[in-house]
Design a protein around this motif. Structure first.
Motif, PDB file in Angstrom:
ATOM      1  N   ILE A  51      50.674  80.462  43.766  1.00 25.45           N
ATOM      2  CA  ILE A  51      51.864  79.941  44.263  1.00 25.45           C
ATOM      3  C   ILE A  51      53.031  80.109  43.548  1.00 25.45           C
ATOM      4  O   ILE A  51      53.303  79.907  42.425  1.00 25.45           O
ATOM      5  N   VAL A  52      53.873  81.071  44.185  1.00 26.26           N
ATOM      6  CA  VAL A  52      55.211  81.229  43.553  1.00 26.26           C
ATOM      7  C   VAL A  52      56.246  80.901  44.678  1.00 26.26           C
ATOM      8  O   VAL A  52      55.924  80.656  46.003  1.00 26.26           O
ATOM      9  N   LEU A  53      57.572  80.933  44.330  1.00 30.48           N
ATOM     10  CA  LEU A  53      58.646  80.629  45.106  1.00 30.48           C
ATOM     11  C   LEU A  53      59.880  81.621  45.040  1.00 30.48           C
ATOM     12  O   LEU A  53      60.069  82.553  44.423  1.00 30.48           O
ATOM     13  N   SER A  54      60.309  81.630  46.474  1.00 28.24           N
ATOM     14  CA  SER A  54      61.744  82.311  46.422  1.00 28.24           C
ATOM     15  C   SER A  54      62.817  81.242  46.936  1.00 28.24           C
ATOM     16  O   SER A  54      62.885  80.593  48.088  1.00 28.24           O
ATOM     17  N   GLY A  55      63.799  81.211  46.158  1.00 23.16           N
ATOM     18  CA  GLY A  55      64.992  80.375  46.316  1.00 23.16           C
ATOM     19  C   GLY A  55      64.666  78.766  45.677  1.00 23.16           C
ATOM     20  O   GLY A  55      63.683  78.730  45.082  1.00 23.16           O
ATOM     21  N   ASP A  56      65.542  77.952  46.040  1.00 22.91           N
ATOM     22  CA  ASP A  56      65.470  76.477  45.512  1.00 22.91           C
ATOM     23  C   ASP A  56      64.864  75.589  46.225  1.00 22.91           C
ATOM     24  O   ASP A  56      65.029  75.471  47.718  1.00 22.91           O
ATOM     25  N   LEU A  57      63.759  74.965  46.000  1.00 22.27           N
ATOM     26  CA  LEU A  57      62.766  73.950  46.483  1.00 22.27           C
ATOM     27  C   LEU A  57      63.869  72.776  46.725  1.00 22.27           C
ATOM     28  O   LEU A  57      64.445  72.246  45.774  1.00 22.27           O
ATOM     29  N   PRO A  58      63.993  71.934  47.799  1.00 21.81           N
ATOM     30  CA  PRO A  58      64.619  70.669  48.095  1.00 21.81           C
ATOM     31  C   PRO A  58      64.211  69.933  46.816  1.00 21.81           C
ATOM     32  O   PRO A  58      63.237  69.485  46.391  1.00 21.81           O
ATOM     33  N   ILE A  73      54.231  75.264  55.260  1.00 23.90           N
ATOM     34  CA  ILE A  73      53.845  73.653  54.993  1.00 23.90           C
ATOM     35  C   ILE A  73      53.909  73.223  56.384  1.00 23.90           C
ATOM     36  O   ILE A  73      55.149  73.306  56.985  1.00 23.90           O
ATOM     37  N   PRO A  74      53.005  72.547  57.018  1.00 27.74           N
ATOM     38  CA  PRO A  74      53.412  71.982  58.491  1.00 27.74           C
ATOM     39  C   PRO A  74      54.317  70.978  58.398  1.00 27.74           C
ATOM     40  O   PRO A  74      54.579  70.148  57.517  1.00 27.74           O
ATOM     41  N   ASP A  75      55.015  70.609  59.527  1.00 27.06           N
ATOM     42  CA  ASP A  75      55.851  69.776  59.782  1.00 27.06           C
ATOM     43  C   ASP A  75      55.455  68.322  59.460  1.00 27.06           C
ATOM     44  O   ASP A  75      56.210  67.299  58.931  1.00 27.06           O
ATOM     45  N   ASP A  76      54.128  67.906  59.746  1.00 22.50           N
ATOM     46  CA  ASP A  76      53.794  66.572  59.794  1.00 22.50           C
ATOM     47  C   ASP A  76      53.364  66.288  58.207  1.00 22.50           C
ATOM     48  O   ASP A  76      53.384  65.004  58.104  1.00 22.50           O
ATOM     49  N   ILE A  77      53.421  67.363  57.373  1.00 23.31           N
ATOM     50  CA  ILE A  77      53.282  67.227  55.793  1.00 23.31           C
ATOM     51  C   ILE A  77      54.807  66.987  55.311  1.00 23.31           C
ATOM     52  O   ILE A  77      54.982  65.980  54.701  1.00 23.31           O
ATOM     53  N   LEU A  78      55.604  67.780  55.759  1.00 24.31           N
ATOM     54  CA  LEU A  78      57.136  67.818  55.403  1.00 24.31           C
ATOM     55  C   LEU A  78      57.615  66.532  55.626  1.00 24.31           C
ATOM     56  O   LEU A  78      58.380  66.030  54.804  1.00 24.31           O
ATOM     57  N   SER A  79      57.405  66.145  56.863  1.00 28.05           N
ATOM     58  CA  SER A  79      58.163  64.714  57.247  1.00 28.05           C
ATOM     59  C   SER A  79      57.726  63.705  56.243  1.00 28.05           C
ATOM     60  O   SER A  79      58.537  62.643  56.289  1.00 28.05           O
ATOM     61  N   LYS A  80      56.772  63.784  55.459  1.00 27.54           N
ATOM     62  CA  LYS A  80      56.381  62.825  54.505  1.00 27.54           C
ATOM     63  C   LYS A  80      57.335  62.340  53.545  1.00 27.54           C
ATOM     64  O   LYS A  80      57.492  61.511  52.681  1.00 27.54           O
ATOM     65  N   LYS A  99      66.484  66.213  59.455  1.00 31.62           N
ATOM     66  CA  LYS A  99      67.527  67.244  59.085  1.00 31.62           C
ATOM     67  C   LYS A  99      66.924  67.912  58.124  1.00 31.62           C
ATOM     68  O   LYS A  99      67.076  69.274  58.113  1.00 31.62           O
ATOM     69  N   GLY A 100      66.384  67.428  56.955  1.00 27.91           N
ATOM     70  CA  GLY A 100      65.769  67.796  55.621  1.00 27.91           C
ATOM     71  C   GLY A 100      64.677  69.098  56.076  1.00 27.91           C
ATOM     72  O   GLY A 100      64.579  70.051  55.607  1.00 27.91           O
ATOM     73  N   VAL A 101      63.805  68.672  57.018  1.00 31.64           N
ATOM     74  CA  VAL A 101      62.772  69.694  57.655  1.00 31.64           C
ATOM     75  C   VAL A 101      63.177  70.897  58.075  1.00 31.64           C
ATOM     76  O   VAL A 101      62.866  71.864  57.839  1.00 31.64           O
ATOM     77  N   ALA A 102      64.508  70.580  59.079  1.00 24.56           N
ATOM     78  CA  ALA A 102      64.811  71.795  59.706  1.00 24.56           C
ATOM     79  C   ALA A 102      65.754  72.600  58.942  1.00 24.56           C
ATOM     80  O   ALA A 102      65.639  73.933  58.933  1.00 24.56           O
ATOM     81  N   GLU A 103      66.198  71.971  57.762  1.00 21.32           N
ATOM     82  CA  GLU A 103      67.137  72.954  56.754  1.00 21.32           C
ATOM     83  C   GLU A 103      65.866  73.739  55.912  1.00 21.32           C
ATOM     84  O   GLU A 103      66.186  74.786  55.493  1.00 21.32           O
ATOM     85  N   PHE A 104      64.983  72.954  55.456  1.00 20.84           N
ATOM     86  CA  PHE A 104      63.854  73.654  54.832  1.00 20.84           C
ATOM     87  C   PHE A 104      63.253  74.952  55.496  1.00 20.84           C
ATOM     88  O   PHE A 104      63.037  76.003  54.955  1.00 20.84           O
TER      89      PHE A 104
END
Length: 296
Positions: free
Chosen positions: A182-189, A234-241, A246-251
Motif C-alpha cells: 500500500i502506498v499513498l498520494s497526498g497527505d493522510l488526515p 475505504i468504505p464510509d462505515d469504516i471512515l466514520s469511525k 465533514k472529514g469523510v467528505a473531505e477525505f
C-alpha cells in the motif's frame, strides 16, 4: 506510537489476534485490524482462489495484491516470503518452484508462525519452512534467494528502507522480487495517521509512492516496474469511525489517494538478469515508475 519499538509491539499484538480471526471478517476490514464494513466485502484483497497451489487454510484474507502471480518463479527456485502469515503466498510459491525448489516464510508474530507451520505439516510440504524473525533483519544468509515476494507487509514496518536493503542482501545476483504493498498520494488526515487500528490496517503506516520507489532505486535495484496498480477505497462505515461527516467528505473529495501497487525489481549480476527486460516482466497495465526517475 512514538517510536519503532512501540509500533512493532502494537502490530505484533494486533496480528496475534488477526491470526485467529475468520477470513471473511478480515476481508471486510482494512487488513483485519479495523471494524468490518457492511458496504464492501473485499476492501483490499485480490482473489487467490484460481491460482495453482492455492490452499484455503493458508488464506487469512489479509493481502492487497497477487505478487506470486507476477513473480516469475521457476522450478528449483529458492523463494522468500516476507510477512508470510498463515502461509498463503508460500504455498502458491511452492507450486511454482516445484519439488526441487525451497520456500522460506518469515514472520515476527508467533501466532502466525504456529498457524503456518501447522498448515504446512497437514499439507505434507517438506520444502516449505517458516522462520520467526524480523524482516528488517532477516534470519537468512546473504545471496540465498532467487525470488522474494511479499503481500501488504512493508507498510507495517517502521524502517522500510532497511527492509529494502535486506531484500537486496538476501537475493542472489540476478535475483528479483515482486512485492504488493500500500502506498499513498497526498497527505493522510491526522485522525487516520495517528490511529493504531489504521496503522495495523495497512493505511497510516504507508508512505508516498515516490518515496517507496526511491528506496528501491537507492538500494541498487534495476528493472523497477509497477506490475499492477489499483485504487483502494475505504468504505464510509469504516471512515466514520475516525472522521466526522465533514472529514469523510473531505477525505473522499480531496486530492488524496490510497493505492495497492505490485512492484518488480532485480538485483544486478548473475545469469538470471539476462532473461529480464522491460518487455518480459509480466504486468497488468505495463506501467513503470515516473518518467525521468531513472528507475525503469
Amino acid at each position: 506510537m512514538e517510536n519503532s519499538a512501540e509500533i512493532k509491539k502494537m502490530v505484533k499484538e494486533k496480528y496475534s489476534k488477526i491470526a485467529l480471526q475468520d477470513r471473511d471478517y478480515n476481508s471486510s476490514t482494512c487488513c483485519g485490524a479495523t471494524s468490518n464494513s457492511e458496504e464492501v466485502y473485499n476492501i483490499m484483497q485480490d482473489d487467490y482462489s484460481d491460482l495453482q497451489g492455492y490452499k484455503k487454510e493458508g488464506d487469512l484474507g489479509l493481502g492487497c495484491g497477487l505478487p506470486t502471480q507476477f513473480a516469475r518463479i521457476q522450478k528449483g527456485d529458492t523463494v522468500i516470503d516476507l510477512g508470510s502469515g498463515a502461509g498463503n503466498d508460500c504455498f502458491v510459491a511452492r507450486y511454482e518452484a516445484g519439488e526441487t525448489g525451497k520456500v522460506i516464510g518469515i514472520d515476527f508474530t508467533e501466532a502466525m508462525i504456529d498457524k503456518a507451520r501447522l498448515n504446512a505439516e497437514k499439507l505434507g510440504y517438506n520444502n516449505v519452512e517458516f522462520r520467526f524473525g524480523d524482516i528488517e533483519e532477516m534470519p537468512v544468509n546473504n545471496d540465498v534467494a532467487d525470488v522474494v515476494v511479499s503481500n501488504c507487509v512493508l507498510n507495517l514496518v517502521p524502517n522500510k528502507k532497511e527492509v529494502v536493503a535486506e531484500i537486496f542482501r538476501v537475493l542472489k545476483p540476478g535475483g528479483h522480487f515482486s512485492i504488493s504493498d500500500i502506498v499513498l498520494s497526498g497527505d493522510l488526515p491526522e485522525a487516520l495517521r495517528q490511529d493504531a487500528e489504521m496503522y495495523a490496517g495497512c493505511v497510516s503506516g504507508a508512505i508516498q509512492k515516490e518515496t517507496y520507489l526511491s528506496f528501491i532505486e537507492q538500494a541498487g535495484f534495476e528493472n523497477i516496474t509497477i506490475q499492477k496498480e489499483k485504487v483502494i477505497l475505504i468504505p464510509d462505515d469504516i471512515l466514520s469511525k475516525y472522521l466526522n461527516e465533514k472529514g469523510v467528505a473531505e477525505f473522499k473529495n480531496g486530492d488524496f489517494g490510497i493505492f495497492s501497487i505490485t512492484v518488480f525489481a532485480s538485483k544486478p549480476g548473475g545469469e538470471k538478469l539476462k532473461m529480464i527486460d522491460s518487455e518480459s516482466i509480466p504486468t497488468e497495465n505495463n506501467s513503470c515508475c515516473e518518467p525521468g526517475s531513472g528507475c525503469c
